[in-house]
Structure formats: structure tokens, C-alpha cells
Write a protein that holds these residues in place. Structure first.
Motif, mmCIF file in Angstrom:
data_model
loop_
_atom_site.group_PDB
_atom_site.id
_atom_site.type_symbol
_atom_site.label_atom_id
_atom_site.label_comp_id
_atom_site.label_asym_id
_atom_site.label_seq_id
_atom_site.Cartn_x
_atom_site.Cartn_y
_atom_site.Cartn_z
ATOM 1 N N LEU A 131 16.911 45.046 64.434
ATOM 2 C CA LEU A 131 17.346 46.110 63.523
ATOM 3 C C LEU A 131 16.222 47.115 63.303
ATOM 4 C CD1 LEU A 131 19.417 47.243 61.447
ATOM 5 C CD2 LEU A 131 18.383 45.694 59.761
ATOM 6 N N TRP A 132 15.013 46.614 63.033
ATOM 7 C CA TRP A 132 13.867 47.481 62.726
ATOM 8 C C TRP A 132 13.461 48.316 63.937
ATOM 9 C CZ3 TRP A 132 8.886 48.133 64.499
ATOM 10 C CH2 TRP A 132 8.020 48.868 63.674
ATOM 11 N N SER A 133 13.388 47.696 65.111
ATOM 12 C CA SER A 133 12.937 48.430 66.299
ATOM 13 C C SER A 133 13.941 49.504 66.699
ATOM 14 C CB SER A 133 12.691 47.460 67.458
ATOM 15 O OG SER A 133 13.860 46.715 67.750
ATOM 16 N N GLY A 134 15.233 49.172 66.661
ATOM 17 C CA GLY A 134 16.234 50.184 66.976
ATOM 18 C C GLY A 134 16.226 51.320 65.985
ATOM 19 N N HIS A 135 16.063 50.985 64.706
ATOM 20 C CA HIS A 135 15.987 51.990 63.641
ATOM 21 C C HIS A 135 14.778 52.901 63.844
ATOM 22 C CE1 HIS A 135 16.409 53.595 59.583
ATOM 23 N NE2 HIS A 135 15.164 53.255 59.308
ATOM 24 N N THR A 136 13.642 52.303 64.205
ATOM 25 C CA THR A 136 12.416 53.080 64.392
ATOM 26 C C THR A 136 12.556 54.061 65.549
ATOM 27 O OG1 THR A 136 11.101 51.223 63.552
ATOM 28 C CG2 THR A 136 9.935 52.922 64.812
ATOM 29 N N VAL A 137 13.074 53.589 66.674
ATOM 30 C CA VAL A 137 13.260 54.464 67.834
ATOM 31 C C VAL A 137 14.202 55.610 67.486
ATOM 32 C CG1 VAL A 137 14.190 54.585 70.179
ATOM 33 C CG2 VAL A 137 12.746 52.660 69.517
ATOM 34 N N SER A 138 15.282 55.294 66.781
ATOM 35 C CA SER A 138 16.253 56.326 66.413
ATOM 36 C C SER A 138 15.644 57.358 65.470
ATOM 37 C CB SER A 138 17.472 55.676 65.762
ATOM 38 O OG SER A 138 18.422 56.645 65.383
ATOM 39 N N LEU A 139 14.791 56.907 64.528
ATOM 40 C CA LEU A 139 14.148 57.837 63.608
ATOM 41 C C LEU A 139 13.226 58.804 64.349
ATOM 42 C CD1 LEU A 139 13.237 55.501 60.608
ATOM 43 C CD2 LEU A 139 14.888 57.377 60.591
ATOM 44 N N PHE A 140 12.479 58.290 65.323
ATOM 45 C CA PHE A 140 11.627 59.170 66.119
ATOM 46 C C PHE A 140 12.473 60.172 66.894
ATOM 47 C CE2 PHE A 140 8.075 56.397 65.262
ATOM 48 C CZ PHE A 140 6.972 57.222 65.403
ATOM 49 N N GLY A 141 13.599 59.716 67.441
ATOM 50 C CA GLY A 141 14.479 60.636 68.159
ATOM 51 C C GLY A 141 15.024 61.726 67.270
ATOM 52 N N GLN B 175 13.593 62.971 64.622
ATOM 53 C CA GLN B 175 12.521 63.927 64.341
ATOM 54 C C GLN B 175 12.319 64.894 65.508
ATOM 55 O OE1 GLN B 175 10.637 64.443 61.486
ATOM 56 N NE2 GLN B 175 12.160 63.095 60.581
ATOM 57 N N ILE B 176 12.531 64.405 66.729
ATOM 58 C CA ILE B 176 12.445 65.284 67.897
ATOM 59 C C ILE B 176 13.534 66.346 67.832
ATOM 60 C CG2 ILE B 176 12.732 65.375 70.415
ATOM 61 C CD1 ILE B 176 11.412 62.576 70.498
ATOM 62 N N ALA C 201 4.584 61.363 62.865
ATOM 63 C CA ALA C 201 4.284 61.619 64.278
ATOM 64 C C ALA C 201 5.428 62.281 65.037
ATOM 65 C CB ALA C 201 3.912 60.303 64.967
ATOM 66 N N GLY C 202 6.669 62.120 64.534
ATOM 67 C CA GLY C 202 7.823 62.611 65.267
ATOM 68 C C GLY C 202 7.817 64.095 65.576
ATOM 69 N N PRO C 203 7.542 64.976 64.587
ATOM 70 C CA PRO C 203 7.532 66.412 64.892
ATOM 71 C C PRO C 203 6.509 66.801 65.953
ATOM 72 C CG PRO C 203 7.693 66.062 62.527
ATOM 73 C CD PRO C 203 7.433 64.720 63.134
ATOM 74 N N SER C 204 5.351 66.136 65.965
ATOM 75 C CA SER C 204 4.349 66.439 66.998
ATOM 76 C C SER C 204 4.856 66.041 68.373
ATOM 77 C CB SER C 204 3.039 65.701 66.688
ATOM 78 O OG SER C 204 2.497 66.136 65.457
ATOM 79 N N VAL C 205 5.485 64.846 68.431
ATOM 80 C CA VAL C 205 6.066 64.407 69.697
ATOM 81 C C VAL C 205 7.171 65.369 70.132
ATOM 82 C CG1 VAL C 205 7.341 62.553 70.852
ATOM 83 C CG2 VAL C 205 5.480 61.995 69.264
ATOM 84 N N ARG D 296 16.492 69.905 76.950
ATOM 85 C CA ARG D 296 16.216 68.605 77.563
ATOM 86 C C ARG D 296 15.549 67.646 76.569
ATOM 87 N NH1 ARG D 296 15.331 72.245 81.798
ATOM 88 N NH2 ARG D 296 16.603 71.815 83.669
ATOM 89 N N ALA D 297 14.771 68.180 75.642
ATOM 90 C CA ALA D 297 14.147 67.328 74.635
ATOM 91 C C ALA D 297 15.194 66.657 73.754
ATOM 92 C CB ALA D 297 13.183 68.147 73.782
ATOM 93 N N VAL D 298 16.333 67.319 73.548
ATOM 94 C CA VAL D 298 17.409 66.720 72.750
ATOM 95 C C VAL D 298 17.911 65.440 73.402
ATOM 96 C CG1 VAL D 298 19.746 67.092 71.845
ATOM 97 C CG2 VAL D 298 18.064 68.930 71.735
ATOM 98 N N ALA D 299 17.802 65.355 74.730
ATOM 99 C CA ALA D 299 18.230 64.146 75.438
ATOM 100 C C ALA D 299 17.465 62.917 74.968
ATOM 101 C CB ALA D 299 18.063 64.330 76.948
ATOM 102 N N ALA D 300 16.217 63.116 74.521
ATOM 103 C CA ALA D 300 15.438 61.988 74.017
ATOM 104 C C ALA D 300 16.081 61.402 72.762
ATOM 105 C CB ALA D 300 14.002 62.430 73.728
ATOM 106 N N ASP D 301 16.657 62.257 71.929
ATOM 107 C CA ASP D 301 17.343 61.770 70.734
ATOM 108 C C ASP D 301 18.613 61.018 71.115
ATOM 109 O OD1 ASP D 301 17.883 61.279 68.098
ATOM 110 O OD2 ASP D 301 18.612 63.285 67.639
ATOM 111 N N ALA D 302 19.358 61.549 72.087
ATOM 112 C CA ALA D 302 20.548 60.839 72.565
ATOM 113 C C ALA D 302 20.176 59.446 73.074
ATOM 114 C CB ALA D 302 21.231 61.645 73.666
ATOM 115 N N LEU D 303 19.084 59.366 73.819
ATOM 116 C CA LEU D 303 18.621 58.070 74.330
ATOM 117 C C LEU D 303 18.214 57.147 73.179
ATOM 118 C CD1 LEU D 303 17.875 56.256 76.721
ATOM 119 C CD2 LEU D 303 15.628 57.374 76.749
ATOM 120 N N SER D 304 17.594 57.705 72.139
ATOM 121 C CA SER D 304 17.161 56.868 71.013
ATOM 122 C C SER D 304 18.352 56.246 70.297
ATOM 123 C CB SER D 304 16.321 57.703 70.041
ATOM 124 O OG SER D 304 17.124 58.557 69.238
#
Length: 418
Positions: free
Chosen positions: A25-35, A37-38, A165-169, A181-189
Motif C-alpha cells: 500500500l505504502w510503496s504504490g501510494h508513494t510512487v503515485s504521489l511522485f507521479g 507531482q510530475i 522532490a516531485g516538482p524538481s523531478v 511525454r512527462a505526463v506518461a510518467a504519472d500514468a505509469l505511476s
């Protein structure tokens, strides 16, 4: 000491870092939050750089992101109580992944439009509200009460890291591959988060039937009545709404004031803001230990009391480097205290609520806070235009003391939830 709402949790002891389902739950949530922010950076850049959107169009795009919390929160609570929450979260993640993926796909075909960006923002925002409401209702089912504070602290740590860190990434990815194309990273997250949730072994119980089941509006009203009738939940919701309005008003004028009145450079303002995010991460990391030592009620009141007065610092510091360091250090402290307070309040709400009402409790609380949020910038703008930026910030900063005052005069201060 008078005790309000003692609830005993369940669940085995042990580090949550070794709890398989929580880590998924935590790892999936974390990845999605970074996405997310992107996309916070990338989607407006698609509008500005790719579609040459006007200032008004970009403002409308930003406004679209605030509507779902107001419109969807109450129905989301009903859905979270009617259905198994993990399945609902997986569906929301899958839907968000597909909707977000439409942007880079349309960009390849040269068919991105502002209408599509508006629709994507609304749909993903609505799915995010449903996801968040269900997630806040799933953790108590997964862990029981004894480890909820620790779990909420770890989830808030993930949010703080993503905001830091998300906005910098996101900016790096936009510069590297382009905004669409950067939006694709959020879709993947979102896809990663859905896969992590699907891998959990949790077997949720079938949702309980309520007396209002089948009557959607009746279930919404039942949730609102429950929050407003429970003394602690009512105070937490209303005081949280007051603080959210005032803090949103302060934040809407803060950058304008420090740049125009104090002569800060955008770089200096960004650095000070970044320091405050570090404080939030630090606060979330110690929230569990502080709450265990001081008690939940005391932490909720003290956290507000240690946060609110420091909102007065910015309009009181002089221009120059000393003022920047003062605001940066103070903001780091107040954000840390605020994060500890928020984690304790979130846990208290979960423990004081029956399992079958968690979704509607979360949705009702979010609705009461989101519904008033637009008043913050409007109030700040009116005050700033009438009496000037500095007096307006002093008035709004002083008004934030209403938040700890409401809490200290309520049953929250003697709250003992275990």
C-alpha cells in the motif's frame, strides 16, 4: 483525567516496514504521489508550451483541480462504505492511468486540446478524491487501531517526500522529454499503484448494510449527521476548516508579499518554501513517537498551538538575508508541528468512527473543509486591496489562533483514544 471516546485497536505488534500488505500500500501510494507531482508541473506546461494557452485558460485549468474535492467528496464517502475499498482504489488507479495516458497518446497524434486537458484534470481529480476517501478507510481495516498513528505518519512522510522532490523531478522530465511525454510518467505511476494494491493479500469483510442503503442522499446525510453529532469529530472538522481557509488565504498572498514588499528573489522564496517541506517530512517521521509520549489529545492541541502563532512571522521580519533565514527556520518548525498535529487528528478520526461509517466520515470532513477553501484567497485578496499586503497578512496570521483556541476549549484536549 476525563477520557473521551476510548477505542482499543487490534492487530499484531511489529514494524510496519515488515508488514507485507502495508508496504505494498505504502510503496504504490508513494510512487503515485511522485507521479502526481510530475503532472502538477507537466499538465500546465502542455497548455502553455504546447497549446499557447492564454492566462485565463491556464487559470481555468488550475480551478478545475479544486472542484472535485467539493463536488465528489460526499458521494465518494458513500461509495467507500458500500464497496470493498481496495477494489475501489484499484479501479480508481486504473481509470486515472488510462485518462492520463490519453495526453501523451493525443500529443503523438497532434490532437491535444484544452478541452481534453480540462476533462483529464476533472476526471483524474474526481477519481483521486474517491481513492483518497477509500484509502483513509482501508488502513484501519488493514492494521487495526494500535498501529494507525505509525501508519498515518509513514503515509504522510511519503506525501512530504513527494511534495519536496516531485516538482524538481517533474521539471527535469519536462526538460528532457517534453511536457506531454512527462505526463506518461504519472500514468505509469497509477498503474504501479494499482498493481501494488492488487498484490495485497488482505481479504476485506463484506460492507455492512445500513438503514439508508439504497438511498444515496440518505447515506450522505447520515454521514454528515454522524460527524456533526460526535463532539470530537465535529470540532476537528470545523476547526480544520477554519485553519484551512486562513492558511489558504495566507499562502495566496505570501509569494506576492515576500517578492514585492521584502524584495526576495524567486530563488530565495523557493528555498524558504523547500525548507518548510523538510520540516513536514521530519514531523511525520516523529509523529508516532510524540503522540505515544504526550497523548493524542494533547498533541492535537499543542500542534495547533505551536503552528498558528508563527504564521505572523513573515509580515514582521525585515527585508534581507536575516529575514529569509528567520522565516525559513520558523516555517520548518511550524510545518513539522503541523504535520505531527495532522497525523494525530487523522488517527483520532479513524479510531472514533465505526468501520461502516469511515468512508462517509472522511468524505464529510473533506467536504466541509473543501467547501470553504475558496473563501481564503477571496478574503485575503479583499483585505490586501483594502488595507495592504502586510496588514492583511498580520490579520490573517492572528486569526489562525482561532484554530488552537477552538481545540483547547473542546473535548479534544482530554481525548484518550487507544
Amino acid at each position: 483525567m476525563r477520557t473521551v471516546g476510548r477505542v482499543r485497536g487490534r492487530g499484531p505488534a511489529g514494524s510496519l516496514w515488515r508488514h507485507r500488505d502495508f508496504m505494498l500500500l505504502w510503496s504504490g501510494h508513494t510512487v503515485s504521489l511522485f507521479g502526481s507531482q510530475i503532472s502538477w508541473i507537466a499538465l500546465p506546461m502542455v497548455a502553455v508550451a504546447g497549446l499557447h494557452a492564454t492566462t485565463f485558460e491556464v487559470a481555468v485549468l488550475g480551478a478545475m483541480s479544486t472542484l472535485p474535492a467539493l463536488v465528489v467528496s460526499l458521494p465518494a464517502g458513500v461509495l467507500a462504505d458500500r464497496h470493498r475499498r481496495r477494489r475501489l482504489m484499484i479501479a480508481c488507479d486504473a481509470g486515472s492511468a488510462l485518462v492520463m495516458a490519453s495526453v501523451p497518446i493525443a500529443a503523438v497524434a497532434g490532437r491535444v486540446t484544452m478541452a481534453q486537458l480540462y476533462a483529464v484534470t476533472l476526471v483524474v481529480g474526481a477519481l483521486g478524491v474517491v481513492f483518497g476517501t477509500a484509502a483513509g478507510s482501508l488502513t484501519p481495516v488493514l492494521l487495526g487501531g494500535d498501529r494507525l498513528t505509525d501508519a498515518n505518519a509513514k503515509m504522510n512522510t511519503a506525501r512530504g517526500l513527494a511534495e519536496m522532490a516531485g516538482p524538481s523531478v517533474g521539471g527535469f522530465l519536462v526538460g528532457l522529454v517534453g511536457a506531454a511525454r512527462a505526463v506518461a510518467a504519472d500514468a505509469l505511476s497509477y498503474a504501479v499503484s494499482a498493481a501494488a494494491l492488487a498484490s495485497m493479500r488482505l481479504r476485506e469483510p463484506k460492507p455492512e448494510r445500513t438503514s439508508h442503503r439504497g438511498r444515496f442522499l440518505g447515506e450522505i446525510a447520515e454521514g454528515l449527521r454522524f460527524v456533526l453529532a460526535q463532539p470530537v469529530l465535529r470540532v476537528l472538522a470545523l476547526s480544520g476548516a477554519v485553519s484551512a481557509v486562513l492558511l489558504r488565504g495566507i499562502s495566496s498572498m505570501w509569494l506576492l508579499y515576500v517578492v514585492r514588499e521584502l524584495g526576495w528573489s524567486p530563488w530565495a522564496a523557493g528555498l524558504v518554501y523547500g525548507l518548510s517541506l523538510v520540516g513536514g517530512v521530519a514531523g511525520s517521521m516523529v509523529a508516532g513517537r510524540v503522540t505515544a509520549r504526550l497523548g493524542m489529545g494533547r498533541v492535537i492541541v499543542l500542534g495547533a498551538l505551536l503552528s498558528a502563532p508563527f504564521e505572523l512571522v513573515t509580515p514582521l521580519v525585515p527585508p534581507g538575508l536575516a529575514g529569509q533565514w528567520t522565516v525559513g527556520l520558523v516555517f520548518t518548525f511550524l510545518t513539522a508541528a503541523g504535520m505531527v498535529q495532522m497525523t494525530a487528528a487523522q488517527t483520532a478520526r479513524q479510531l472514533l468512527c465505526p468501520p461502516g461509517m469511515l468512508g462517509r466520515m472522511n468524505g464529510s470532513t473533506q467536504f466541509m473543509q473543501a467547501g470553504l477553501l475558496p473563501l481564503g484567497p477571496l478574503l485575503a485578496g479583499a483585505l490586501g486591496a483594502w488595507i495592504g499586503l502586510r496588514p492583511a497578512l498580520i490579520i490573517l496570521g492572528g486569526a489562525t489562533l482561532l484554530w488552537p483556541l477552538l481545540l483547547s476549549l473542546s473535548p479534544v484536549r482530554t481525548l484518550d483514544v487507544r
